[in-house]
Design a protein around this motif. Structure first.
Motif, PDB file in Angstrom:
ATOM      1  N   HIS A 285     -14.883  -4.906  -9.644  1.00  0.00           N
ATOM      2  CA  HIS A 285     -15.806  -6.062  -9.651  1.00  0.00           C
ATOM      3  C   HIS A 285     -15.305  -7.126  -8.666  1.00  0.00           C
ATOM      4  CE1 HIS A 285     -18.406  -9.206 -11.371  1.00  0.00           C
ATOM      5  NE2 HIS A 285     -17.328  -9.932 -11.634  1.00  0.00           N
ATOM      6  N   LEU A 286     -14.008  -7.387  -8.675  1.00  0.00           N
ATOM      7  CA  LEU A 286     -13.424  -8.376  -7.765  1.00  0.00           C
ATOM      8  C   LEU A 286     -13.521  -7.905  -6.314  1.00  0.00           C
ATOM      9  CD1 LEU A 286     -10.140  -9.175  -9.738  1.00  0.00           C
ATOM     10  CD2 LEU A 286     -12.217 -10.578  -9.652  1.00  0.00           C
ATOM     11  N   GLN A 287     -13.223  -6.638  -6.091  1.00  0.00           N
ATOM     12  CA  GLN A 287     -13.255  -6.079  -4.740  1.00  0.00           C
ATOM     13  C   GLN A 287     -14.665  -6.114  -4.157  1.00  0.00           C
ATOM     14  OE1 GLN A 287     -11.476  -2.308  -5.758  1.00  0.00           O
ATOM     15  NE2 GLN A 287      -9.491  -2.933  -4.929  1.00  0.00           N
ATOM     16  N   LYS A 288     -15.661  -5.809  -4.976  1.00  0.00           N
ATOM     17  CA  LYS A 288     -17.052  -5.829  -4.495  1.00  0.00           C
ATOM     18  C   LYS A 288     -17.470  -7.230  -4.063  1.00  0.00           C
ATOM     19  CE  LYS A 288     -18.579  -1.826  -7.084  1.00  0.00           C
ATOM     20  NZ  LYS A 288     -19.318  -1.325  -8.257  1.00  0.00           N
ATOM     21  N   ALA A 289     -16.822  -8.253  -4.619  1.00  0.00           N
ATOM     22  CA  ALA A 289     -17.134  -9.632  -4.245  1.00  0.00           C
ATOM     23  C   ALA A 289     -16.360 -10.071  -3.009  1.00  0.00           C
ATOM     24  CB  ALA A 289     -16.810 -10.566  -5.409  1.00  0.00           C
ATOM     25  N   GLY A 290     -15.477  -9.211  -2.505  1.00  0.00           N
ATOM     26  CA  GLY A 290     -14.752  -9.532  -1.286  1.00  0.00           C
ATOM     27  C   GLY A 290     -13.310  -9.967  -1.471  1.00  0.00           C
ATOM     28  N   PHE A 291     -12.817  -9.960  -2.705  1.00  0.00           N
ATOM     29  CA  PHE A 291     -11.425 -10.330  -2.941  1.00  0.00           C
ATOM     30  C   PHE A 291     -10.496  -9.176  -2.565  1.00  0.00           C
ATOM     31  CE2 PHE A 291     -13.219 -13.513  -5.831  1.00  0.00           C
ATOM     32  CZ  PHE A 291     -12.387 -14.595  -5.610  1.00  0.00           C
ATOM     33  N   THR A 292      -9.327  -9.515  -2.068  1.00  0.00           N
ATOM     34  CA  THR A 292      -8.237  -8.570  -1.934  1.00  0.00           C
ATOM     35  C   THR A 292      -7.502  -8.607  -3.263  1.00  0.00           C
ATOM     36  OG1 THR A 292      -8.031  -8.943   0.440  1.00  0.00           O
ATOM     37  CG2 THR A 292      -6.101  -8.043  -0.706  1.00  0.00           C
ATOM     38  N   VAL A 293      -7.223  -7.444  -3.831  1.00  0.00           N
ATOM     39  CA  VAL A 293      -6.613  -7.369  -5.154  1.00  0.00           C
ATOM     40  C   VAL A 293      -5.274  -6.647  -5.058  1.00  0.00           C
ATOM     41  CG1 VAL A 293      -6.902  -6.629  -7.547  1.00  0.00           C
ATOM     42  CG2 VAL A 293      -8.912  -7.308  -6.206  1.00  0.00           C
TER      43      VAL A 293
END
Length: 173
Positions: free
Chosen positions: A67-75
């Motif tokens: 979910h975070l990655q789809k929003a553009g965050f690097t995790v």
């Protein structure tokens, strides 16, 4: 409540949550970065890296990372068998825990908090420890139901003194 009782309550709560969330993820979870095909809410160069502390076998935690990655965050995923020390270090109060704990730009994000709430936190920059979403509400990111059902839940703002107040309500209230 004495510190020893608080520690035991927190330990029991985390144990119950992590046992409830032990399904194997679809793909192995290691240190990952934003997916290139994900629709970014903002440029990845403007979003800070999110460090996610979770257990290696938690499928719903892996879905929240996606979910975070789809929003553009690097995790930066950090798998650990023992999350209590992280929760204690970051000041997650007893009874406000979930199956994973994240750190982003000086804030703690506990549980299945939607990315929109994280972006709002980062944009508004309140004087606070961060956000908490106790438990694992059905329909929250990573806890989606096949029938689309959403259990109403409230993301809470965790103040510097450890108190919480409503930050954002989701679902029907």
């Amino acid at each position: 409540m004495p510190l020893s009782q608080s520690w035991h309550a927190l330990t029991l709560g985390v144990l119950l949550l992590t046992t409830a969330c032990t399904s194997e993820p679809d793909s192995p979870s290691t240190r990952t970065s934003a997916a290139s095909d994900a629709p970014a809410a903002a440029s990845t160069s403007t979003l800070p890296t999110i460090i996610v502390h979770k257990t290696a076998t938690c499928g719903c935690c892996s879905l929240w990372v996606e979910h975070l990655q789809k929003a553009g965050f690097t995790v930066d995923v950090r798998d650990s068998e023992y999350l209590n020390p992280v929760k204690l270090r970051l000041g997650v109060p007893p009874g406000k825990g979930s199956c994973h704990t994240a750190e982003v730009d000086g804030y703690v994000v506990e549980g299945h908090v939607p990315v929109g709430d994280i972006l709002r936190l980062l944009n508004e920059r309140p004087k606070a420890r961060g956000l908490v979403l106790p438990g694992m509400p059905l329909g929250s990111p990573g806890m989606e139901m096949p029938d689309g059902r959403i259990q109403p839940y409230t993301v809470e703002l965790l103040a510097e003194d450890g108190s919480t107040s409503p930050f954002q309500r989701h679902g029907t209230h």
